[in-house]
Design an enzyme around this catalytic site. Structure first.
Site, PDB file in Angstrom:
ATOM      1  N   HIS A 240      36.551  52.017  48.435  1.00 12.38           N
ATOM      2  CA  HIS A 240      35.227  52.019  49.059  1.00 12.38           C
ATOM      3  C   HIS A 240      34.929  50.760  49.860  1.00 12.38           C
ATOM      4  O   HIS A 240      33.845  50.639  50.433  1.00 12.38           O
ATOM      5  CB  HIS A 240      34.140  52.285  48.014  1.00 12.38           C
TER       6      HIS A 240
ATOM      7  N   GLN B 110      38.828  43.019  49.104  1.00  8.90           N
ATOM      8  CA  GLN B 110      38.167  42.762  50.389  1.00  8.90           C
ATOM      9  C   GLN B 110      39.151  42.663  51.550  1.00  8.90           C
ATOM     10  O   GLN B 110      38.731  42.573  52.702  1.00  8.90           O
ATOM     11  CB  GLN B 110      37.364  41.466  50.303  1.00  8.90           C
TER      12      GLN B 110
ATOM     13  N   CYS C  75      28.235  43.430  42.115  1.00  5.48           N
ATOM     14  CA  CYS C  75      28.454  43.618  40.676  1.00  5.48           C
ATOM     15  C   CYS C  75      27.568  42.720  39.832  1.00  5.48           C
ATOM     16  O   CYS C  75      27.405  42.945  38.641  1.00  5.48           O
ATOM     17  CB  CYS C  75      29.923  43.369  40.333  1.00  5.48           C
TER      18      CYS C  75
END
Length: 378
Positions: free
Chosen positions: A202, A180, A327
């Protein structure tokens, strides 16, 4: 049009990045391992350039960058790859935090079942882990310390630089999950006491399926990692397989843009956060996480009297938000991050994560609030 406020799960691919990826998929499609002709050489040159671009973000040498499929794979290589060294040197102790991503906690759980001892340090109510608590867990046989740069659910920035200082005279390897934070927290990741850094493409406007593991040398010695896969010897033997040149080139450009546009992106995200908090003010949001140590593009909050699932349904077609890590979105178990922060059960159950980018469109907050006010008891 639905406004996307789930950027911590994934970011849109920058159009400039998408264009270069497409070019390397359809025009410059050579294999970087084919050195006998100019098409393969062009691919090899493109990968080398991307390696330099990624290295520049964290101030390391380009030969210290290992391309992976993402941060999950990088975390696994870093942590499971250190295990043989721990067994050889009889250093089977690892320190981490209770708020790590499952991509760190699950590999460490595997090590715990194979004879390693793993200490989990909890954060305080602010969501931030105390460096003193980490220091108190260090032992002579501590092999590694693993701490995320910023939490994926709360956005709370962890004290990586302080941990670097307390490890100045300790041999433990320092691993930082920067999924992050890569390209967003520049100084924090450039400290040369960090041995291993996991990167996700991503999360920084590159395609899914590409990431990196930074394996910073101490002196002239690389971290003693054992590969999890074998066959081909690519990426210094740590990650075999044909290199996905197009994705690597995309990560390279995204990395370069993250540095060159860093200030503008930060300012845009700070301004957007102010809009978010002002827009939700009529609902009395309760913020989870220290606002003084939180990424500018994310906020985790509860809206009193409103269940998170009900909010997400009410906002359907208007806002796309989440109530935790992507997730674990299929699971209805309480967030392990918010639980570790010792938040009240009502707050954990009603928590929402809103995350955006410098490109995110404005929200009709009056409409968003109105939809939720209809759900509140009279």
């Amino acid at each position: 049009m639905t406004v996307y406020l789930d950027a911590n799960a994934t970011t849109p691919v920058d159009k400039r990045v998408a264009d270069v990826v497409l070019a390397y998929l359809t025009e410059e499609y050579g294999n970087a391992g084919s050195r006998t002709h100019e098409i393969g050489h062009a691919a090899q040159t493109a990968v080398a350039r991307a390696r330099r671009q990624v290295a520049a973000v964290v101030d390391c040498s380009d030969d210290e960058v290992i391309f992976t499929s993402g941060a999950t794979e990088a975390n696994n290589i870093a942590l499971l790859g250190l295990a043989p060294e721990g067994q050889r040197s009889e250093r089977r102790h690892i320190v981490t935090t209770a708020i790590e991503h499952k991509a760190v906690l699950e590999p460490l759980d595997r090590l715990a079942h194979s004879g390693f001892e793993v200490d989990l340090v909890k954060p305080d109510r602010s969501g931030r882990v105390s460096p003193d608590e980490i220091a108190s867990k260090l032992r002579k046989d501590t092999l590694a310390v693993s701490i995320m740069a910023a939490n994926n659910e709360t956005g709370v920035i962890q004290p990586v630089l302080e941990v670097c200082s307390l490890l100045a005279d300790h041999p433990a390897y320092l691993h930082v999950d920067a999924a992050q934070a890569f390209g967003k927290l520049l100084p924090d990741l450039r400290h040369h006491r960090i041995d291993l850094i996991s990167v996700s493409g991503h999360k920084v406007f590159a395609p899914k399926g590409i990431g990196a593991l930074v394996t910073r040398k101490r002196g002239f010695r690389r971290p003693p990692l054992t590969p999890l896969l074998v066959g081909g010897g690519q990426e210094r033997g740590l990650r075999p397989g044909t290199l996905p040149v197009a994705l690597i080139v995309g990560l390279g450009l995204a990395s370069e843009l993250a540095v060159s546009e860093h200030a503008e992106r930060q300012q845009a995200c700070i301004a957007y956060k102010n809009e978010v908090l002002a827009g939700l003010t009529p609902l009395g949001p309760q913020i989870h996480g220290d606002p003084e140590h939180t990424l500018p593009h994310v906020v985790n909050l509860s809206l009193p009297g409103l269940d998170s699932e009900a909010v997400m349904v009410a906002w359907r077609g208007l806002l796309a938000v989440s109530n935790g890590s992507a997730c674990t979105s299929a699971s209805y178990e309480p967030s392990h991050v918010l639980t570790a922060m010792s938040l009240p059960e009502d707050n954990i159950r009603s928590a929402l994560r809103l995350s955006w980018t410098h490109m995110t469109e404005s929200v009709e907050w009056a409409e968003a609030v109105s939809r939720l006010q209809d759900l509140l008891p009279l």
